[in-house]
Every structure is written in structure tokens, then in C-alpha cells.
Design a protein around this motif. Structure first.
Motif, PDB file in Angstrom:
ATOM      1  N   GLY A   1       0.790  -1.226   0.000  1.00 28.06           N
ATOM      2  CA  GLY A   1       0.000   0.000   0.000  1.00 28.06           C
ATOM      3  C   GLY A   1       0.820   1.274   0.000  1.00 28.06           C
ATOM      4  N   ASN A   2       2.073   1.172  -0.420  1.00 26.69           N
ATOM      5  CA  ASN A   2       2.954   2.337  -0.427  1.00 26.69           C
ATOM      6  C   ASN A   2       3.443   2.727  -1.820  1.00 26.69           C
ATOM      7  N   GLY A   3       2.861   2.154  -2.848  1.00 28.90           N
ATOM      8  CA  GLY A   3       3.245   2.479  -4.215  1.00 28.90           C
ATOM      9  C   GLY A   3       4.430   1.699  -4.741  1.00 28.90           C
ATOM     10  N   ALA A   4       5.043   0.875  -3.919  1.00 29.07           N
ATOM     11  CA  ALA A   4       6.200   0.086  -4.343  1.00 29.07           C
ATOM     12  C   ALA A   4       5.797  -1.389  -4.437  1.00 29.07           C
ATOM     13  N   ASN A   5       6.613  -2.171  -5.102  1.00 29.96           N
ATOM     14  CA  ASN A   5       6.375  -3.605  -5.228  1.00 29.96           C
ATOM     15  C   ASN A   5       7.494  -4.400  -4.574  1.00 29.96           C
ATOM     16  N   THR A   6       7.918  -3.953  -3.399  1.00 30.63           N
ATOM     17  CA  THR A   6       8.966  -4.644  -2.657  1.00 30.63           C
ATOM     18  C   THR A   6       8.448  -5.010  -1.268  1.00 30.63           C
ATOM     19  N   ALA A   7       9.047  -6.034  -0.710  1.00 28.15           N
ATOM     20  CA  ALA A   7       8.633  -6.513   0.610  1.00 28.15           C
ATOM     21  C   ALA A   7       9.033  -5.536   1.708  1.00 28.15           C
ATOM     22  N   ASN A   8       8.233  -5.493   2.759  1.00 30.35           N
ATOM     23  CA  ASN A   8       8.601  -4.819   4.006  1.00 30.35           C
ATOM     24  C   ASN A   8       8.935  -5.911   5.003  1.00 30.35           C
ATOM     25  N   GLN A   9      10.156  -5.916   5.522  1.00 28.58           N
ATOM     26  CA  GLN A   9      10.560  -6.925   6.499  1.00 28.58           C
ATOM     27  C   GLN A   9       9.947  -6.666   7.875  1.00 28.58           C
ATOM     28  N   THR A  10       9.599  -5.422   8.124  1.00 29.44           N
ATOM     29  CA  THR A  10       8.928  -4.990   9.345  1.00 29.44           C
ATOM     30  C   THR A  10       7.825  -4.024   8.927  1.00 29.44           C
ATOM     31  N   PRO A  11       6.927  -3.642   9.825  1.00 24.62           N
ATOM     32  CA  PRO A  11       5.808  -2.778   9.424  1.00 24.62           C
ATOM     33  C   PRO A  11       6.244  -1.468   8.755  1.00 24.62           C
ATOM     34  N   GLY A  12       5.615  -1.185   7.608  1.00 19.27           N
ATOM     35  CA  GLY A  12       5.824   0.058   6.876  1.00 19.27           C
ATOM     36  C   GLY A  12       4.488   0.755   6.681  1.00 19.27           C
ATOM     37  N   ILE A  13       4.513   2.064   6.646  1.00 24.54           N
ATOM     38  CA  ILE A  13       3.282   2.859   6.569  1.00 24.54           C
ATOM     39  C   ILE A  13       2.584   2.682   5.225  1.00 24.54           C
ATOM     40  N   VAL A  14       1.256   2.540   5.280  1.00 22.41           N
ATOM     41  CA  VAL A  14       0.403   2.456   4.101  1.00 22.41           C
ATOM     42  C   VAL A  14       0.052   3.869   3.663  1.00 22.41           C
ATOM     43  N   SER A  15       0.456   4.266   2.468  1.00 25.20           N
ATOM     44  CA  SER A  15       0.030   5.510   1.836  1.00 25.20           C
ATOM     45  C   SER A  15       0.053   6.694   2.789  1.00 25.20           C
ATOM     46  N   THR A  16      -0.837   7.639   2.564  1.00 31.65           N
ATOM     47  CA  THR A  16      -0.908   8.844   3.391  1.00 31.65           C
ATOM     48  C   THR A  16      -2.202   8.915   4.188  1.00 31.65           C
ATOM     49  N   VAL A  17      -3.019   7.880   4.149  1.00 31.68           N
ATOM     50  CA  VAL A  17      -4.256   7.847   4.926  1.00 31.68           C
ATOM     51  C   VAL A  17      -3.890   7.662   6.396  1.00 31.68           C
ATOM     52  N   THR A  18      -4.416   8.507   7.271  1.00 28.89           N
ATOM     53  CA  THR A  18      -4.026   8.446   8.680  1.00 28.89           C
ATOM     54  C   THR A  18      -5.202   8.270   9.628  1.00 28.89           C
ATOM     55  N   ASP A  19      -6.365   7.896   9.104  1.00 27.04           N
ATOM     56  CA  ASP A  19      -7.509   7.749  10.004  1.00 27.04           C
ATOM     57  C   ASP A  19      -8.264   6.433   9.800  1.00 27.04           C
ATOM     58  N   PHE A  20      -7.508   5.340   9.578  1.00 28.59           N
ATOM     59  CA  PHE A  20      -8.124   4.024   9.482  1.00 28.59           C
ATOM     60  C   PHE A  20      -8.692   3.611  10.843  1.00 28.59           C
ATOM     61  N   VAL A  21      -9.788   2.871  10.814  1.00 29.38           N
ATOM     62  CA  VAL A  21     -10.330   2.273  12.032  1.00 29.38           C
ATOM     63  C   VAL A  21     -10.319   0.748  11.948  1.00 29.38           C
ATOM     64  N   SER A  22     -10.286   0.211  10.730  1.00 33.66           N
ATOM     65  CA  SER A  22     -10.214  -1.241  10.570  1.00 33.66           C
ATOM     66  C   SER A  22      -9.504  -1.575   9.270  1.00 33.66           C
ATOM     67  N   ILE A  23      -9.055  -2.822   9.197  1.00 29.90           N
ATOM     68  CA  ILE A  23      -8.306  -3.275   8.024  1.00 29.90           C
ATOM     69  C   ILE A  23      -8.615  -4.749   7.801  1.00 29.90           C
ATOM     70  N   ASN A  24      -8.558  -5.176   6.536  1.00 28.03           N
ATOM     71  CA  ASN A  24      -8.787  -6.566   6.201  1.00 28.03           C
ATOM     72  C   ASN A  24      -7.874  -6.941   5.054  1.00 28.03           C
ATOM     73  N   ALA A  25      -7.490  -8.205   4.972  1.00 34.50           N
ATOM     74  CA  ALA A  25      -6.601  -8.684   3.912  1.00 34.50           C
ATOM     75  C   ALA A  25      -7.166  -9.972   3.333  1.00 34.50           C
ATOM     76  N   ARG A  26      -6.880 -10.216   2.060  1.00 36.76           N
ATOM     77  CA  ARG A  26      -7.358 -11.429   1.385  1.00 36.76           C
ATOM     78  C   ARG A  26      -6.337 -12.543   1.530  1.00 36.76           C
TER      79      ARG A  26
END
Length: 176
Positions: free
Chosen positions: A131-156
């Protein structure tokens, strides 16, 4: 309770986590990689005071009531978030000082929402899953985009995609 491809996990009222099904890669989190499916729940080693569990394709993560995130199972693509890419049959703490309020596990990646609403993802980075515009792995948590007011998240679990919902009810999705 949450379910992956061939295993499931749930949180008991007291905050312990229990998993059952296929234990390949240590995905049941009990310290042993079992050769036979477990048809009854087995307790995940060392986790207490858990608020939520999320099960991906071949790994699982739990968020404790204090905001810590712990993951176990397959880690070929850094989906456990501890900076290593070796499987773990017991929970390992995600490498971050951020406190989380929500967690999701997908197909070789994980995502979470921190207190305050910032989204984070780690693991397999192909197809935009971070969710950061790149196609590389994050070995540890990296920030998703510029949205800063998420309340929930889901993954497939079966695709490389995740979505989050903001405080205003706006949905954002990324990946393929």
C-alpha cells in the motif's frame, strides 16, 4: 475466530489463542511442527491477554490488549514482521514500537491499524500489497500511503489485496 486455507484460530474469553488444522510451517503456534492435522484446538504457546487473532494463508497474527502484535507460521516473505524470513512454530513479536488496534493476515503479508489510525503492512510486496506504491517486501511494518484515520483493516488470504475503512467511512483498497 478466523480461518485460513487449512487451519483456523480463535481467542478464548480469557485471552488465550487456540488453533487447529494443518500445522505445516508451525502455523498452529504451539512450538511443534506436527505431521498430522490437529482436529481439536491446541493452545498457541505463550500468548495471553489477546484481543484478536487474524489468520492468513499460512501464518497467523494476534494483537494483544496492550497493542503488541505477535505472529507465527510461514515467514518466507517476512509476513511475521520480525525482520527475518524463517518460519516460527511459536509466536514472535512484530518488530515495532507502534501499538495496534486492528490486525489482518493475508497471502504472505500482514497489515495493521495503529492507535491514531495509521495503516501498516509487512511481508510480500508484489502487486502493491504494502500500500505504499512500491512492489517490494517490508521486512517490518511500513506505513500504508498517506491515509491516517483508518479504524479497521482486512486482507485477502487468496489474493494480494487489502482494504481499510476510515473514521469517515471511506474505504481504501490496494494490491491485486
Amino acid at each position: 475466530v478466523d480461518a485460513g486455507f487449512d487451519f483456523s484460530c480463535g481467542v478464548k474469553a480469557g485471552g488465550t489463542v487456540w488453533c487447529w488444522g494443518d500445522d505445516t510451517d508451525g502455523r498452529l503456534g504451539n512450538g511443534a511442527v506436527l505431521t498430522a492435522d490437529q482436529t481439536t484446538p491446541t493452545q498457541v504457546s505463550g500468548l495471553r491477554d489477546v484481543a484478536k487473532v487474524a489468520v492468513g494463508a499460512s501464518h497467523a497474527c494476534a494483537i494483544k490488549r496492550n497493542g503488541e502484535v505477535w505472529c507465527w507460521g510461514d515467514n518466507a516473505e517476512y509476513e511475521l514482521g520480525n525482520g527475518l524470513n524463517t518460519d516460527s512454530a511459536v509466536p514472535v513479536q512484530v518488530s515495532t514500537t507502534t501499538e495496534f488496534v486492528d490486525i489482518a493476515a493475508g497471502n504472505l503479508f500482514s497489515c495493521g491499524v495503529a492507535y491514531g489510525g495509521t495503516g501498516y503492512c509487512w511481508g510480500k510486496g508484489t502487486n502493491g500489497t504494502m500500500g505504499n506504491g512500491a512492489n517490494t517486501a517490508n521486512q517490518t511494518p511500513g506505513i500504508v500511503s498517506t491515509v491516517t484515520d483508518f479504524v479497521s483493516i482486512n486482507a485477502r488470504r487468496d489474493m494480494d489485496a487489502a482494504c481499510g475503512v476510515t473514521k469517515r467511512g471511506t474505504g481504501y483498497c490496494w494490491g491485486a
